[in-house]
Design an enzyme around this catalytic site. Structure first.
Site, PDB file in Angstrom:
ATOM      1  CG  ASP A 178       1.333 -22.529  -8.718  1.00 30.51           C
ATOM      2  OD1 ASP A 178       0.486 -21.850  -8.112  1.00 30.51           O
ATOM      3  OD2 ASP A 178       2.563 -22.312  -8.609  1.00 30.51           O
ATOM      4  CG  HIS A 192       2.592 -15.196 -17.315  1.00 29.03           C
ATOM      5  ND1 HIS A 192       3.843 -15.180 -16.747  1.00 29.03           N
ATOM      6  CD2 HIS A 192       2.444 -13.973 -17.904  1.00 29.03           C
ATOM      7  CE1 HIS A 192       4.433 -14.011 -16.978  1.00 29.03           C
ATOM      8  NE2 HIS A 192       3.602 -13.264 -17.663  1.00 29.03           N
ATOM      9  N   GLY A 196       9.025 -13.039  -5.079  1.00 26.02           N
ATOM     10  CA  GLY A 196       9.512 -14.207  -5.814  1.00 26.02           C
ATOM     11  C   GLY A 196       9.483 -14.117  -7.320  1.00 26.02           C
ATOM     12  CB  SER A 244      18.513 -13.564  -5.870  1.00 29.39           C
ATOM     13  OG  SER A 244      18.823 -14.833  -5.407  1.00 29.39           O
ATOM     14  CB  CYS A 247     -10.574 -24.885 -28.900  1.00 29.06           C
ATOM     15  SG  CYS A 247     -10.845 -25.350 -30.622  1.00 29.06           S
ATOM     16  CB  CYS A 302     -14.101 -22.594 -31.283  1.00 31.58           C
ATOM     17  SG  CYS A 302     -13.963 -23.652 -29.826  1.00 31.58           S
ATOM     18  CG  ASN A 359      13.787 -12.615  -5.201  1.00 31.09           C
ATOM     19  OD1 ASN A 359      14.686 -13.419  -5.018  1.00 31.09           O
ATOM     20  ND2 ASN A 359      13.164 -12.484  -6.356  1.00 31.09           N
TER      21      ASN A 359
END
Ligand code: OAD
Ligand code: ZN
Length: 256
Positions: A106, A121, A195, A223, A129, A132, A221
């Protein structure tokens, strides 16, 4: 060390640090309403990653895959940066040597003001494309909200099929992105991990490397995850709550 002493110690370390590396994952955008991947209600519990996050899945179901990314783009467009994004953008102004590396596709870090940023990522707003390799910003083209087989996005240069510019399972993170992140990892004296479960990123070894180079590693975090073992400090709270509070203590009386 008591909890209060530990907190004071952390604030002191963060106040005095000069070289800082921040590493974020989907949890950083959760308080903006965007889903994480591996939690109970996460993306991978609803959509099979073999279809939606591999090249083979894309080739066999391009319409389905593109339409899920179109939906994500609409979710991202209507989300707002939260206090975790805002605080991280403020940190960039404070520390002379700073890099933010995110696994998120995002644009909430950028919209909060982050500029020194490496996206590992890929980017949900980009298409690439298949022939190309050129990358385009989807927002520059008038594309439908939902694609059909006939209307799938084509390369404005050569007319071939485009794919989302996301690093899928089984694919390599761009070499420049890894190199830039590692450079900052080796230099940093403070690393913040925010996170991420570390299920994917543990493999990049950033937290382990930073710690073995002598950096203080801080994880935010709610967790425990794969990277918690490398953290000197683990703050078990949502990032949008913990980060602004800690940052207020760090910058108190600093005139910044
Ligand atoms: P995960 O879904 O694996 O982990 C999200 C983490 O965020 C978990 O550890 C949660 O405990 C934590 N979390 C939840 N709410 C939080 C909050 N408010 N504040 C702080 N942390 C919170 O997501 P990632 O680790 O980012 O790749 O996943 C890595 C990659 O796997 C993603 O980039 C994605 C996925 O496959 C691609 O799409 C290419
Ligand atoms: Zn092309």
């Amino acid at each position: 060390m008591s909890k209060v002493e530990q907190h004071k110690n952390l604030i002191e370390i963060m106040r005095n640090a000069k070289r800082v590396f921040v590493f974020t994952g989907a949890g950083a955008s959760k308080e903006s309403g965007l889903p994480t991947f591996r939690e109970i209600d996460g993306e991978w519990s609803k959509h099979d990653p073999m279809t939606f996050a591999t090249f083979e899945g894309f080739i066999s179901e391009p319409v389905k895959v593109w339409n899920l990314y179109r939906l994500r783009q609409r979710q991202i467009a209507s989300a707002q940066p939260n206090l975790a994004h805002v605080t991280i953008a403020q940190m960039e102004q404070y520390y002379p040597d700073f890099l933010l590396c995110t696994q998120n596709v995002d644009d909430l870090h950028e919209r909060a003001g982050s500029r020194k940023i490496v996206k590992l990522h890929g980017d949900a707003w980009q298409m690439r494309c298949l022939e190309c390799g050129r990358i385009f910003d989807i927002r520059d083209y008038n594309l439908p909200d939902e694609f059909t087989k006939e209307s799938l996005p084509k390369c404005p240069g050569c007319g071939s099929l485009c794919r989302p510019n996301i690093v899928w399972f089984g694919e390599y993170v761009p070499q420049e992105a890894i190199a830039a992140a590692l450079d900052a990892v080796y230099r940093c004296e403070l690393m913040l991990v925010v996170g991420t479960s570390g299920e994917v990123s543990g493999g990049y070894g950033f937290a382990q490397q930073a710690r073995s180079n002598g950096a203080t590693v801080v994880e935010i975090n709610p967790s425990e995850g794969m990277l918690t073992q490398y953290a000197h400090f683990w703050i078990s709270e949502p990032a949008g709550v913990a980060l602004p509070r800690i940052w207020e203590s760090v910058t108190k009386g600093q005139g910044k």
